[in-house]
Design a protein around this motif. Structure first.
Motif, PDB file in Angstrom:
ATOM      1  N   ILE A  60     -18.284 -13.534  70.515  1.00 55.06           N
ATOM      2  CA  ILE A  60     -17.897 -12.240  70.140  1.00 55.06           C
ATOM      3  C   ILE A  60     -17.165 -12.448  68.717  1.00 55.06           C
ATOM      4  N   MET A  61     -16.732 -13.743  68.347  1.00 54.79           N
ATOM      5  CA  MET A  61     -16.075 -13.922  67.006  1.00 54.79           C
ATOM      6  C   MET A  61     -17.351 -14.126  66.067  1.00 54.79           C
ATOM      7  N   ILE A  62     -18.474 -14.533  66.475  1.00 53.79           N
ATOM      8  CA  ILE A  62     -19.520 -14.568  65.492  1.00 53.79           C
ATOM      9  C   ILE A  62     -20.166 -13.228  65.302  1.00 53.79           C
ATOM     10  N   ILE A  63     -20.105 -12.315  66.293  1.00 56.99           N
ATOM     11  CA  ILE A  63     -20.581 -10.757  66.242  1.00 56.99           C
ATOM     12  C   ILE A  63     -19.509 -10.177  65.241  1.00 56.99           C
ATOM     13  N   ILE A  64     -18.124 -10.495  65.269  1.00 54.52           N
ATOM     14  CA  ILE A  64     -17.254  -9.835  64.446  1.00 54.52           C
ATOM     15  C   ILE A  64     -17.619 -10.288  62.996  1.00 54.52           C
ATOM     16  N   GLY A  65     -17.967 -11.494  62.910  1.00 60.74           N
ATOM     17  CA  GLY A  65     -18.187 -12.171  61.491  1.00 60.74           C
ATOM     18  C   GLY A  65     -19.369 -11.594  60.771  1.00 60.74           C
ATOM     19  N   TYR A  71     -20.737  -8.632  61.823  1.00 65.37           N
ATOM     20  CA  TYR A  71     -20.251  -7.190  61.226  1.00 65.37           C
ATOM     21  C   TYR A  71     -19.412  -7.000  60.137  1.00 65.37           C
ATOM     22  N   SER A  72     -18.359  -7.797  60.099  1.00 71.25           N
ATOM     23  CA  SER A  72     -17.837  -7.838  58.775  1.00 71.25           C
ATOM     24  C   SER A  72     -18.856  -8.171  57.562  1.00 71.25           C
ATOM     25  N   GLY A  73     -19.440  -8.998  57.681  1.00 68.36           N
ATOM     26  CA  GLY A  73     -20.293  -9.504  56.343  1.00 68.36           C
ATOM     27  C   GLY A  73     -21.158  -8.142  56.079  1.00 68.36           C
ATOM     28  N   ILE A  74     -21.945  -7.588  57.213  1.00 66.93           N
ATOM     29  CA  ILE A  74     -22.502  -6.362  56.762  1.00 66.93           C
ATOM     30  C   ILE A  74     -21.706  -5.388  56.210  1.00 66.93           C
ATOM     31  N   ILE A  75     -20.714  -5.259  56.436  1.00 68.02           N
ATOM     32  CA  ILE A  75     -19.692  -4.127  55.866  1.00 68.02           C
ATOM     33  C   ILE A  75     -19.285  -4.398  54.434  1.00 68.02           C
ATOM     34  N   ALA A  76     -18.985  -5.741  54.275  1.00 64.27           N
ATOM     35  CA  ALA A  76     -18.753  -6.122  53.103  1.00 64.27           C
ATOM     36  C   ALA A  76     -19.987  -6.398  51.894  1.00 64.27           C
ATOM     37  N   TYR A  77     -20.971  -6.343  52.548  1.00 66.56           N
ATOM     38  CA  TYR A  77     -22.288  -6.221  51.543  1.00 66.56           C
ATOM     39  C   TYR A  77     -22.452  -4.872  51.445  1.00 66.56           C
ATOM     40  N   LEU A  78     -22.296  -4.007  52.194  1.00 64.22           N
ATOM     41  CA  LEU A  78     -22.838  -2.610  51.993  1.00 64.22           C
ATOM     42  C   LEU A  78     -21.840  -2.109  50.942  1.00 64.22           C
ATOM     43  N   LEU A  99     -10.242  -8.370  49.004  1.00 66.85           N
ATOM     44  CA  LEU A  99     -10.755  -9.598  49.576  1.00 66.85           C
ATOM     45  C   LEU A  99     -12.178 -10.049  49.060  1.00 66.85           C
ATOM     46  N   GLY A 100     -13.039  -9.140  49.239  1.00 63.01           N
ATOM     47  CA  GLY A 100     -14.521  -9.388  48.769  1.00 63.01           C
ATOM     48  C   GLY A 100     -15.082  -9.810  50.250  1.00 63.01           C
ATOM     49  N   TYR A 101     -15.735 -11.160  49.912  1.00 65.00           N
ATOM     50  CA  TYR A 101     -16.512 -11.650  50.961  1.00 65.00           C
ATOM     51  C   TYR A 101     -15.615 -12.424  51.949  1.00 65.00           C
ATOM     52  N   TYR A 102     -14.559 -12.785  51.348  1.00 66.89           N
ATOM     53  CA  TYR A 102     -13.109 -13.470  52.158  1.00 66.89           C
ATOM     54  C   TYR A 102     -12.945 -12.600  53.240  1.00 66.89           C
ATOM     55  N   VAL A 103     -13.006 -11.395  53.358  1.00 63.98           N
ATOM     56  CA  VAL A 103     -12.791 -10.540  54.535  1.00 63.98           C
ATOM     57  C   VAL A 103     -13.441 -10.957  55.648  1.00 63.98           C
ATOM     58  N   ILE A 104     -14.741 -11.543  55.855  1.00 63.77           N
ATOM     59  CA  ILE A 104     -15.254 -12.286  57.142  1.00 63.77           C
ATOM     60  C   ILE A 104     -14.332 -13.009  57.880  1.00 63.77           C
ATOM     61  N   PRO A 105     -13.904 -14.183  57.001  1.00 60.19           N
ATOM     62  CA  PRO A 105     -13.134 -15.284  58.069  1.00 60.19           C
ATOM     63  C   PRO A 105     -11.655 -14.697  58.294  1.00 60.19           C
ATOM     64  N   VAL A 106     -11.309 -13.728  57.342  1.00 59.83           N
ATOM     65  CA  VAL A 106      -9.994 -13.118  57.679  1.00 59.83           C
ATOM     66  C   VAL A 106      -9.810 -12.393  58.760  1.00 59.83           C
ATOM     67  N   VAL A 107     -10.889 -11.243  59.109  1.00 57.65           N
ATOM     68  CA  VAL A 107     -11.057 -10.373  60.129  1.00 57.65           C
ATOM     69  C   VAL A 107     -11.497 -11.249  61.444  1.00 57.65           C
ATOM     70  N   PHE A 113     -10.543 -14.198  62.088  1.00 57.21           N
ATOM     71  CA  PHE A 113      -9.025 -14.906  62.375  1.00 57.21           C
ATOM     72  C   PHE A 113      -8.091 -13.767  63.095  1.00 57.21           C
ATOM     73  N   ILE A 114      -8.030 -12.878  62.614  1.00 55.45           N
ATOM     74  CA  ILE A 114      -7.268 -11.676  63.064  1.00 55.45           C
ATOM     75  C   ILE A 114      -7.562 -11.291  64.597  1.00 55.45           C
ATOM     76  N   PHE A 115      -8.892 -10.962  64.425  1.00 53.90           N
ATOM     77  CA  PHE A 115      -9.420 -10.953  65.917  1.00 53.90           C
ATOM     78  C   PHE A 115      -9.120 -12.018  67.074  1.00 53.90           C
ATOM     79  N   TYR A 116      -9.220 -13.331  66.410  1.00 52.91           N
ATOM     80  CA  TYR A 116      -8.833 -14.239  67.405  1.00 52.91           C
ATOM     81  C   TYR A 116      -7.622 -14.354  67.934  1.00 52.91           C
ATOM     82  N   VAL A 117      -6.496 -14.035  67.038  1.00 52.39           N
ATOM     83  CA  VAL A 117      -5.211 -13.956  67.368  1.00 52.39           C
ATOM     84  C   VAL A 117      -5.058 -12.929  68.461  1.00 52.39           C
ATOM     85  N   LEU A 118      -5.318 -11.688  68.050  1.00 50.26           N
ATOM     86  CA  LEU A 118      -5.114 -10.616  68.771  1.00 50.26           C
ATOM     87  C   LEU A 118      -5.704 -10.810  70.340  1.00 50.26           C
TER      88      LEU A 118
END
Length: 287
Positions: free
Chosen positions: A28-33, A35-42, A234-242, A244-249
């Motif tokens: 699910i972390m891969i899926i979240i990553g 998803y975050s990449g798609i949103i950042a690209y758009l 954050l630009g594309y750095y939002v991917i690892p940040v999101v 990581f936040i999901f991993y913690v929660l």
């Protein structure tokens, strides 16, 4: 139960055990990553949203809700740990009751056959209780949508406790135990069933469904909305940040789920098998 040195930081940081939530969350972390990449690209390449876009203000919501989600997860984790610790206290009481009963019977009984009976049956109760709590049927007794077949012989701890009481009563009737001695050992005999009932209460009563479901939905929606606002800073750095936040929660929720039922075979569950083996060893030494 996992054995570890709490002072060894290196092993905690760089070693991933079977119980580590990272392994369970990888898909699910891969899926979240992604998803975050798609949103950042758009937002960056396709929509070309300006800095003054109201989408940037979504991050204000995360700041306000961050405190709420931290309180929910703290309460969730504390509640689960309370269940784990109460289960450990119950098994500690079982150890003490078994030892006390064996010590008292060792002083009271003369016949070797009687002593052999209790040498076998007292530790047998701990072993049977462990298997009873590991049984999936035990955890379904209070569910409205599960119709379990009524068979009183399936409650094996009660059968062992009944044999212990019957044996003690026969010893009293045959004058091998006095009335005063019967009263002295009654507390230990009764505590076996009390401990079983307390463990069943923990096993049969999970966290309310609505509460558990709400936390999962809250975490999911919270994480899915993170990329929209933080792409601007954050630009594309939002991917690892999101991710990581999901991993913690999500890890906090997974840990709570695992320890709220402490009688299973997971790495963080109580070592009931080892405790039962120790009871057997101690009772054999006493009797």
């Amino acid at each position: 139960m996992t054995s570890y040195n709490p002072k060894d930081w290196i092993s905690f940081i760089f070693y991933f055990s079977k119980a580590d939530t990272f392994r369970k969350l990888i898909p699910i972390m891969i899926i979240i990553g992604i998803y975050s990449g798609i949103i950042a690209y758009l937002e960056i390449e396709y929509w070309h949203l300006p800095e003054v876009s109201h989408v940037k203000n979504i991050s204000m919501m995360h700041g306000m809700l961050g405190f709420v989600i931290s309180l929910l997860l703290a309460y969730r984790t504390n509640t689960a740990y309370d269940r784990w610790w109460e289960g450990r206290k119950m098994w500690g009481s079982l150890v003490n009751s078994s030892r006390n009963l064996a010590i008292k019977l060792n002083a009271m009984l003369i016949d070797d056959n009687d002593r052999d009976f209790f040498k076998k049956m007292i530790p047998h109760y701990a072993t049977i209780l462990r298997k009873h709590l590991n049984d999936s049927e035990t955890g379904k007794q209070l569910f409205d949508d599960v119709d379990l077949e009524v068979d009183y012989h399936k409650h094996r701890p009660n059968q062992v406790a009944n044999k212990l009481f019957v044996k003690v009563n026969n010893l009293y009737l045959s004058k091998k135990l006095t009335g005063d001695q019967l009263i002295v050992i009654n507390n230990e005999l009764q505590s076996f069933t009390d401990i079983c009932g307390a463990c069943e209460r923990i096993k049969n009563t999970p966290i309310p469904y609505s509460y558990s479901a709400f936390i999962k939905k809250f975490i999911f929606i919270y994480v899915l909305t993170l990329p929209f606002g933080y792409v601007f800073s954050l630009g594309y750095y939002v991917i690892p940040v999101v991710v990581f936040i999901f991993y913690v929660l999500a890890s906090l929720e997974l840990i709570a789920e695992e320890i709220e039922d402490p009688f299973g075979e997971d790495a963080n569950d109580l070592p009931t098998k080892k405790i039962a083996e120790n009871i057997k060893k101690h009772i054999e030494e006493i009797l």
